[in-house]
Design a protein around this motif. Structure first.
Motif, mmCIF file in Angstrom:
data_model
loop_
_atom_site.group_PDB
_atom_site.id
_atom_site.type_symbol
_atom_site.label_atom_id
_atom_site.label_comp_id
_atom_site.label_asym_id
_atom_site.label_seq_id
_atom_site.Cartn_x
_atom_site.Cartn_y
_atom_site.Cartn_z
ATOM 1 N N ASP A 251 3.419 1.718 -1.684
ATOM 2 C CA ASP A 251 3.958 1.938 -3.030
ATOM 3 C C ASP A 251 2.891 2.210 -4.082
ATOM 4 O O ASP A 251 3.222 2.500 -5.241
ATOM 5 C CB ASP A 251 4.777 0.721 -3.473
ATOM 6 C CG ASP A 251 6.152 0.668 -2.839
ATOM 7 O OD1 ASP A 251 6.697 1.737 -2.524
ATOM 8 O OD2 ASP A 251 6.679 -0.455 -2.659
ATOM 9 N N ILE A 252 1.624 2.110 -3.724
ATOM 10 C CA ILE A 252 0.570 2.322 -4.723
ATOM 11 C C ILE A 252 0.680 3.712 -5.348
ATOM 12 O O ILE A 252 0.479 3.890 -6.559
ATOM 13 C CB ILE A 252 -0.823 2.102 -4.093
ATOM 14 C CG1 ILE A 252 -1.053 0.605 -3.858
ATOM 15 C CG2 ILE A 252 -1.921 2.652 -4.995
ATOM 16 C CD1 ILE A 252 -2.370 0.261 -3.180
ATOM 17 N N GLY A 253 1.052 4.699 -4.538
ATOM 18 C CA GLY A 253 1.177 6.062 -5.055
ATOM 19 C C GLY A 253 2.226 6.208 -6.142
ATOM 20 O O GLY A 253 2.144 7.140 -6.966
ATOM 21 N N THR B 294 0.819 -1.211 0.000
ATOM 22 C CA THR B 294 0.000 0.000 0.000
ATOM 23 C C THR B 294 0.854 1.262 0.000
ATOM 24 O O THR B 294 0.467 2.280 -0.571
ATOM 25 C CB THR B 294 -0.945 0.007 1.215
ATOM 26 O OG1 THR B 294 -0.181 -0.201 2.416
ATOM 27 C CG2 THR B 294 -1.988 -1.086 1.093
ATOM 28 N N LEU C 51 2.522 4.528 -8.686
ATOM 29 C CA LEU C 51 1.879 4.306 -9.978
ATOM 30 C C LEU C 51 0.985 5.466 -10.390
ATOM 31 O O LEU C 51 0.399 5.440 -11.473
ATOM 32 C CB LEU C 51 1.093 2.999 -9.937
ATOM 33 C CG LEU C 51 2.015 1.774 -9.890
ATOM 34 C CD1 LEU C 51 1.336 0.601 -9.215
ATOM 35 C CD2 LEU C 51 2.482 1.398 -11.288
ATOM 36 N N ALA C 52 0.907 6.503 -9.540
ATOM 37 C CA ALA C 52 0.213 7.724 -9.956
ATOM 38 C C ALA C 52 1.031 8.514 -10.970
ATOM 39 O O ALA C 52 0.493 9.332 -11.722
ATOM 40 C CB ALA C 52 -0.090 8.598 -8.734
ATOM 41 N N ASP C 53 2.327 8.269 -10.981
ATOM 42 C CA ASP C 53 3.204 8.903 -11.960
ATOM 43 C C ASP C 53 2.890 8.308 -13.331
ATOM 44 O O ASP C 53 3.045 7.102 -13.548
ATOM 45 C CB ASP C 53 4.663 8.626 -11.586
ATOM 46 C CG ASP C 53 5.660 9.308 -12.512
ATOM 47 O OD1 ASP C 53 5.354 9.491 -13.709
ATOM 48 O OD2 ASP C 53 6.762 9.643 -12.039
ATOM 49 N N PRO C 54 2.449 9.130 -14.295
ATOM 50 C CA PRO C 54 2.056 8.585 -15.603
ATOM 51 C C PRO C 54 3.182 7.873 -16.337
ATOM 52 O O PRO C 54 2.936 6.933 -17.095
ATOM 53 C CB PRO C 54 1.579 9.821 -16.375
ATOM 54 C CG PRO C 54 2.136 10.988 -15.638
ATOM 55 C CD PRO C 54 2.248 10.581 -14.211
ATOM 56 N N ARG D 108 3.431 4.452 -14.690
ATOM 57 C CA ARG D 108 2.237 3.679 -15.040
ATOM 58 C C ARG D 108 2.307 3.168 -16.482
ATOM 59 O O ARG D 108 1.973 2.014 -16.769
ATOM 60 C CB ARG D 108 0.982 4.530 -14.831
ATOM 61 C CG ARG D 108 -0.313 3.740 -14.906
ATOM 62 C CD ARG D 108 -1.492 4.529 -14.368
ATOM 63 N NE ARG D 108 -1.741 5.744 -15.123
ATOM 64 C CZ ARG D 108 -1.519 6.985 -14.645
ATOM 65 N NH1 ARG D 108 -1.024 7.147 -13.424
ATOM 66 N NH2 ARG D 108 -1.799 8.047 -15.381
ATOM 67 N N LEU E 76 -6.242 -2.265 -5.640
ATOM 68 C CA LEU E 76 -6.190 -1.126 -4.723
ATOM 69 C C LEU E 76 -6.113 -1.544 -3.262
ATOM 70 O O LEU E 76 -5.848 -0.708 -2.393
ATOM 71 C CB LEU E 76 -7.411 -0.222 -4.951
ATOM 72 C CG LEU E 76 -7.483 0.440 -6.325
ATOM 73 C CD1 LEU E 76 -8.752 1.275 -6.443
ATOM 74 C CD2 LEU E 76 -6.255 1.311 -6.586
ATOM 75 N N CYS F 261 -4.369 -4.597 -14.433
ATOM 76 C CA CYS F 261 -5.060 -3.765 -13.455
ATOM 77 C C CYS F 261 -4.243 -3.725 -12.175
ATOM 78 O O CYS F 261 -3.397 -4.580 -11.921
ATOM 79 C CB CYS F 261 -6.475 -4.275 -13.186
ATOM 80 S SG CYS F 261 -6.550 -5.821 -12.256
#
Length: 282
Positions: A234-236, A232, A238-241, A244, A263, A260
Motif C-alpha cells: 500500500d505504500i504506493g 508494503t 501515498l504517491a498520489d498527491p 498524501r 518506507l 513521516c
C-alpha cells in the motif's frame, strides 16, 4: 491449503477442544480480536454457554473499533459478555512506558479477571495469545504465568494464520480483520502514556482508515512526530498527491505537528524490534 496443512490444523483444533473441556469452566480475556474471538467460540462449543464468560477490559488504551467488534461477536455467537473498567494509566510504572509496560497492563487486567473468576465460580482464566506471539517481545507473558492465566491457542501451537482459517470456517466476522493491539503499543518507549496521546493515535488511525482500505495500518507516536506504517503493497497509494495531502491533514487534525512514512512498511511489533523475540520481560 494442502491436505497436510488441513490435517495439521484439524489436529490442533481437536487438541484445543480437549484442553478446553478439561478446563471445566472459564473466564476469557476478550478483546474482540481474531484470537480471543475464536477462543471464545471454541470454548462455547466445548463447554456450553453457561460455563463461559467473556470479559472485556475498558480503558483509554482500548480502541473503540475493537470494542464494537467485541460486542458484535458476543451477540452473534451467544456469548455471555461483561465489561470491567481497568485503570492501568493510574499506575506510574505503566504510564512511564518502559519496555515492561505490557507487563503492568496485563497484571492489572489479569488480577481483575482472576478475582472475577473466583467470585463467580469459574475454574480457569484464559487469554488469546497464540503461537506466533512467542516470536515477539511479550512481557505480558510473565504476568500471565505469575497469575496462572492460560493460553490454550498457544499451548496447542495454533498460529494467527491457522486461527484465521478456523475462524472463517466457524463463520466468525473476525476472520479477516486486521490485528488491533492496544493503542499504547504505538507509543515509542520512554514517552509517557497519556490519555491525550492515546486519543491522538486513535483519531489519526480513524481518519487515515477513512481514506483507503489499507491491508494494515499503524500510527506510531514519537512526540510531535507521527510515523505512518502501512503494508508494503500500500505504500504506493501515498504517491498520489491527493491521498498524501489528506493523510497529512489527518495527522495535523489529530494533533501531530509532523508526519513521516516508514518506507520499511508495516511490521508487527515494530517498536519491539530491539528486544529478543519470545522474551517475557527485560
Amino acid at each position: 491449503m494442502n491436505s497436510t496443512a488441513r490435517d495439521d490444523i484439524e489436529q490442533k483444533k481437536m487438541a484445543l477442544e480437549d484442553v478446553l473441556r478439561r478446563c471445566q469452566s472459564t473466564v476469557i480475556g476478550f478483546s474482540g480480536g481474531v484470537d480471543s474471538s475464536y477462543l471464545a467460540k471454541a470454548a462455547l462449543d466445548a463447554l456450553g454457554a453457561e460455563r463461559v464468560l467473556a470479559v472485556t477490559g475498558r480503558s483509554p488504551s482500548y480502541p473503540t473499533v475493537q470494542y464494537e467488534m467485541a460486542v458484535t461477536v458476543a451477540r452473534t455467537i451467544g456469548l455471555a459478555h461483561v465489561e470491567i473498567e481497568t485503570h492501568e494509566l493510574d499506575d506510574p510504572d505503566y504510564a512511564a512506558n518502559t519496555a515492561s509496560r505490557c507487563y503492568y497492563c496485563k497484571t492489572e487486567l489479569y488480577e481483575r479477571l482472576v478475582a472475577l473468576a473466583r467470585e463467580r465460580g469459574f475454574a480457569v482464566v484464559l487469554d488469546g495469545s497464540n503461537a506466533d506471539d512467542l516470536d515477539d517481545y511479550r512481557p505480558g507473558l510473565r504476568a500471565a504465568r505469575e497469575l496462572g492465566v492460560r493460553s490454550p491457542l498457544q499451548e496447542v501451537g495454533l498460529t494467527k494464520m491457522e486461527i484465521r482459517s478456523l475462524s472463517r470456517s466457524a463463520g466468525l466476522p473476525t476472520w479477516e480483520i486486521p490485528a488491533s493491539p492496544c493503542l499504547a503499543s504505538r507509543i515509542s518507549y520512554g514517552l509517557p502514556v497519556t490519555p491525550e496521546r492515546l486519543r491522538q493515535i486513535e483519531e489519526a488511525e480513524t481518519r487515515l482508515n477513512a481514506l483507503h482500505s489499507w491491508r494494515d495500518l499503524r500510527v506510531r507516536h514519537h512526540g510531535e512526530l507521527g510515523r505512518l506504517e502501512v503494508s508494503t503493497e500500500d505504500i504506493g497509494v501515498l504517491a498520489d498527491p491527493v491521498v498524501r495531502e489528506r493523510a497529512t491533514v489527518a495527522f495535523r487534525e489529530a494533533g501531530f505537528t509532523r508526519a513521516c512514512l516508514d518506507l520499511s512498511g508495516y511490521r508487527r511489533g515494530a517498536l519491539n524490534e530491539p528486544f529478543e523475540p519470545g522474551s517475557a520481560a527485560p
